[in-house]
Every structure is written in structure tokens, then in C-alpha cells.
Design an enzyme around this catalytic site. Structure first.
Site, PDB file in Angstrom:
ATOM      1  N   LYS A  45       0.799  -1.231   0.000  1.00 62.70           N
ATOM      2  CA  LYS A  45       0.000   0.000   0.000  1.00 62.70           C
ATOM      3  C   LYS A  45       0.836   1.288   0.000  1.00 62.70           C
ATOM      4  O   LYS A  45       0.368   2.346   0.418  1.00 62.70           O
ATOM      5  CB  LYS A  45      -0.996   0.035   1.178  1.00 62.70           C
ATOM      6  CG  LYS A  45      -1.807  -1.213   1.395  1.00 62.70           C
ATOM      7  CD  LYS A  45      -2.298  -1.894   0.158  1.00 62.70           C
ATOM      8  CE  LYS A  45      -3.392  -1.177  -0.583  1.00 62.70           C
ATOM      9  NZ  LYS A  45      -3.771  -1.982  -1.802  1.00 62.70           N
ATOM     10  N   HIS A 100       7.258  -7.367  -2.171  1.00 61.85           N
ATOM     11  CA  HIS A 100       6.966  -6.651  -0.927  1.00 61.85           C
ATOM     12  C   HIS A 100       7.847  -7.198   0.202  1.00 61.85           C
ATOM     13  O   HIS A 100       7.592  -6.910   1.375  1.00 61.85           O
ATOM     14  CB  HIS A 100       5.512  -6.872  -0.510  1.00 61.85           C
ATOM     15  CG  HIS A 100       4.485  -6.113  -1.301  1.00 61.85           C
ATOM     16  ND1 HIS A 100       4.627  -4.800  -1.655  1.00 61.85           N
ATOM     17  CD2 HIS A 100       3.267  -6.485  -1.762  1.00 61.85           C
ATOM     18  CE1 HIS A 100       3.545  -4.406  -2.322  1.00 61.85           C
ATOM     19  NE2 HIS A 100       2.709  -5.410  -2.405  1.00 61.85           N
ATOM     20  N   SER A 130      -4.980   2.792   3.868  1.00 64.05           N
ATOM     21  CA  SER A 130      -5.148   2.135   2.571  1.00 64.05           C
ATOM     22  C   SER A 130      -5.240   0.613   2.768  1.00 64.05           C
ATOM     23  O   SER A 130      -6.083  -0.062   2.164  1.00 64.05           O
ATOM     24  CB  SER A 130      -3.953   2.499   1.679  1.00 64.05           C
ATOM     25  OG  SER A 130      -4.050   1.875   0.435  1.00 64.05           O
TER      26      SER A 130
HETATM   27  S1  PPS Z   1      -0.424  -3.094  -3.083  1.00 62.82           S
HETATM   28  O1  PPS Z   1      -1.711  -3.801  -3.244  1.00 62.82           O
HETATM   29  O2  PPS Z   1       0.115  -3.340  -1.739  1.00 62.82           O
HETATM   30  O3  PPS Z   1       0.559  -3.413  -4.102  1.00 62.82           O
HETATM   31  O4  PPS Z   1      -0.821  -1.537  -3.151  1.00 62.82           O
HETATM   32  P1  PPS Z   1       0.094  -0.348  -3.692  1.00 62.82           P
HETATM   33  O5  PPS Z   1       0.087  -0.348  -5.165  1.00 62.82           O
HETATM   34  O6  PPS Z   1       1.417  -0.373  -3.002  1.00 62.82           O
HETATM   35  O7  PPS Z   1      -0.679   0.941  -3.125  1.00 62.82           O
HETATM   36  C1  PPS Z   1      -2.023   1.215  -3.443  1.00 62.82           C
HETATM   37  C2  PPS Z   1      -2.252   2.689  -3.152  1.00 62.82           C
HETATM   38  O8  PPS Z   1      -1.632   3.481  -4.178  1.00 62.82           O
HETATM   39  C3  PPS Z   1      -2.607   4.345  -4.752  1.00 62.82           C
HETATM   40  N1  PPS Z   1      -2.274   4.630  -6.149  1.00 62.82           N
HETATM   41  C4  PPS Z   1      -2.099   5.883  -6.615  1.00 62.82           C
HETATM   42  N2  PPS Z   1      -2.104   7.077  -5.995  1.00 62.82           N
HETATM   43  C5  PPS Z   1      -1.917   8.192  -6.758  1.00 62.82           C
HETATM   44  N3  PPS Z   1      -1.720   8.155  -8.086  1.00 62.82           N
HETATM   45  C6  PPS Z   1      -1.675   6.976  -8.759  1.00 62.82           C
HETATM   46  N4  PPS Z   1      -1.470   6.965 -10.070  1.00 62.82           N
HETATM   47  C7  PPS Z   1      -1.863   5.766  -8.012  1.00 62.82           C
HETATM   48  N5  PPS Z   1      -1.917   4.444  -8.317  1.00 62.82           N
HETATM   49  C8  PPS Z   1      -2.169   3.776  -7.180  1.00 62.82           C
HETATM   50  C9  PPS Z   1      -3.903   3.558  -4.587  1.00 62.82           C
HETATM   51  O9  PPS Z   1      -5.027   4.377  -4.794  1.00 62.82           O
HETATM   52  C10 PPS Z   1      -3.730   3.065  -3.155  1.00 62.82           C
HETATM   53  O10 PPS Z   1      -3.848   4.131  -2.196  1.00 62.82           O
HETATM   54  P2  PPS Z   1      -5.207   4.576  -1.470  1.00 62.82           P
HETATM   55  O11 PPS Z   1      -4.785   5.519  -0.391  1.00 62.82           O
HETATM   56  O12 PPS Z   1      -5.862   3.341  -0.928  1.00 62.82           O
HETATM   57  O13 PPS Z   1      -6.031   5.256  -2.531  1.00 62.82           O
END
Ligand code: PPS
Length: 284
Positions: A45, A100, A130
Site C-alpha cells: 500500500k 513486498h 489504505s
Molecule cells: S499493493 O496492493 O500493496 O501493491 O498496493 P500499492 O500499489 O502499493 O498501493 C495502493 C495505493 O496506491 C494508490 N495509487 C495511486 N495514488 C496516486 N496516483 C496513482 N497513479 C496511483 N496508483 C495507485 C492507490 O489508490 C492506493 O492508495 P489509497 O490511499 O488506498 O487510494
């Protein structure tokens, strides 16, 4: 629906649905990293998929056709999962890989490899929030319980991939190695194009100004949330009616979800655990 069960490998929790003890052990002890691998590493996340989209776009000079036609997990498989490991082993180099894993479970072959590693971090309070909402809709993770309960689990590292504190501290010990690049979600959020330039510099990749614009455009939250290859909409074991993987995509959303008492408790534990790390983060 899948079973939300876990197993423990070297004191770290993993979900039984996508991981096995064999895959995690193989990734740690046998997996051979190659010098031209680019590995995205993160605590869950923290913006992993955002980074994968950025790297995919950079590798194609800003052209979105690859990231919009191939699933993230195929573009850059998770080496510790059963299917991801198979995909990684069959991936013709140069490879994009993802993990991860905390450093102690990262492939040991790292010590003899010049592979490039991008480590992305995020304000742990936003990570927590998240993670909490993701666990509610993703039937691979345990039900998170109440926010109060989840805060405790998170602070004690009783979540999949273990403690955020140990993860970040473990990886930061390698911060002076030339083949590691550290960046935060907050930096991407503040200045996506500038961050893309820095990532290109680390990768030794030169993009023209209009190509940098294209990377920033196609890696934006607005465009990524409609990209079926990246937005988890095709993923099984997710209750898409209850929420989305691309949930909010902002910094500081924790303020809308943690009580003052929970936030103060978090700060207290944070200060204790991060003492002496010697790094100033954007959220400090
Ligand atoms: S995972 O499942 O652990 O691999 O998740 P991960 O990709 O690390 O994190 C998911 C969060 O990243 C946000 N996200 C983004 N934020 C801004 N811009 C872009 N382009 C973007 N892409 C992914 C996603 O919405 C999750 O955060 P939250 O706070 O839940 O919205």
C-alpha cells in the site's frame, strides 16, 4: 470466496492463497537476480502499482500501449508468490520484477548482483488506512476488524509482510548502495514529472521532454484508475461492489479515518521505533 488464511515464514505473515512456503523460500534462497533486472520493492500500500506503471511507461518512452494491454502482474511479477515466481523464471531479460519482501527475505543473490532496485515508501498512517480498506474488499487478507483493532495489528506487525517499521528500517540500511533508489509516494504526488526524471536518471534512461509529459500523463491517478490492466478490476477474490483498489490516491487521507487518540498513539510508537534512523521523511 477465497479463504482468508495466513502462514508464517521466518516470523512474517503471508496469505495462503497466492504464496506458499516453497515460493517464499525459493525467492529468498535460490532466485537469481540478473544485473539488468529492475526490481520494485515496497511495503504493501505504499504506491507499488504507481511505480510499476511509471517504470512500464518509461521503458516504452511514454507510449501507454504496453501498460494498457498487459496486466501489472505479468509486466512485473511478484517473485515471492507461486505464480509470480513461475512468471519471473520464464521472463526473458531484461526483467521487471516486484516484491513486498522485507530485506531479510529478499533474494540472497542480491549480494552479487548489480540489479537496480527502486524502493518506494509512504506515510505509514496513509499506508495503514489504505491497507485497512483494501483488507475489507480483498478476500485474500484477514478481515481487518475495527480501525482500533487494525491500528494495533499494524503497529505490532501482525499483518501480511510484517512490520512497516522493520521493512523501512531494514531497506534503509542499504541506502548508500549505488544500485538502490529511494523515493516516496509523497514525492510522486507533489511532483510526478520531476520524480519521473529522477527515476530515469537512476535507470540511465534519457527521455525527451514530451515523453516525460506522456509518462506523467498516463501514470496519473485519473488515467490509471481507468486502466483495466492496473486497476484490479479484473482481479478475482475482490469484492468490487464494496470498494476499489484505486481508492483515493492522495496524501494525508489518514486525517479522515484515525481519531486523535489513535493518531497520537501511532506517533508515540513511531517515534520510539524510528529513533536513530537519521532520515527525514516528507511526513515527519
Ligand atoms: S499493493 O496492493 O500493496 O501493491 O498496493 P500499492 O500499489 O502499493 O498501493 C495502493 C495505493 O496506491 C494508490 N495509487 C495511486 N495514488 C496516486 N496516483 C496513482 N497513479 C496511483 N496508483 C495507485 C492507490 O489508490 C492506493 O492508495 P489509497 O490511499 O488506498 O487510494
Amino acid at each position: 470466496m477465497a479463504k482468508r488464511t495466513y502462514f508464517t515464514y521466518r516470523r512474517t505473515l503471508f496469505p495462503t492463497l497466492y504464496h506458499s512456503e516453497e515460493s517464499v523460500r525459493y525467492a529468498e534462497n535460490e532466485f537469481q537476480l540478473l544485473d539488468d533486472d529492475v526490481v520494485t520493492v515496497s511495503y504493501p500500500k505504499s504506491g507499488t502499482h504507481w511505480m510499476l506503471e511509471i517504470l512500464g511507461l518509461i521503458s516504452h518512452d511514454g507510449d501507454p500501449s504496453w501498460v494498457q494491454s498487459v496486466l501489472t502482474g505479468e509486466r512485473s511479477p511478484w517473485i515471492e508468490t507461486v505464480d509470480g515466481l513461475k512468471a519471473a523464471l520464464n521472463y526473458p531479460p531484461p526483467r521487471f520484477l516486484t516484491t513486498h519482501q522485507p530485506f531479510q527475505l529478499f533474494p540472497k543473490s542480491f549480494l552479487h548482483s548489480k540489479c537496480k532496485i527502486v524502493y518506494i515508501m509512504r506515510n505509514p498512517k496513509d499506508v495503514l488506512v489504505s491497507y485497512y480498506y483494501f483488507a475489507k474488499i480483498y478476500a485474500v487478507l484477514e478481515e481487518p476488524g475495527t480501525m482500533e483493532e487494525f491500528v494495533e495489528k499494524f503497529l505490532n506487525g501482525k499483518v501480511v509482510y510484517g512490520s512497516w517499521f522493520d521493512h523501512v528500517k531494514g531497506w534503509l540500511e542499504l541506502k548508500d548502495r549505488p544500485n538502490l533508489f529511494f523515493i516516496t509516494y509523497e514525492e510522486l504526488y507533489q511532483d510526478l514529472r520531476g520524480s519521473v526524471e529522477k527515476i530515469c536518471h537512476f535507470l540511465g534512461k534519457e527521455l525527451a521532454s514530451h515523453q516525460l509529459d506522456e509518462v506523467a500523463k498516463y501514470a496519473s491517478f485519473q488515467i490509471m484508475k481507468d486502466n483495466k490492466m492496473s486497476n484490479f478490476s479484473l482481479l478475482p477474490n475482490m469484492d468490487h461492489s464494496k470498494g476499489k483498489f484505486m481508492r483515493k490516491g492522495i496524501c494525508g487521507d489518514w486525517k479522515n479515518h484515525l481519531t486523535v487518540a489513535q493518531s497520537e498513539h501511532f506517533d508515540h510508537v513511531y517515534q520510539e521505533k524510528m529513533q536513530g534512523v537519521g532520515v527525514t521523511f516528507p511526513w515527519d
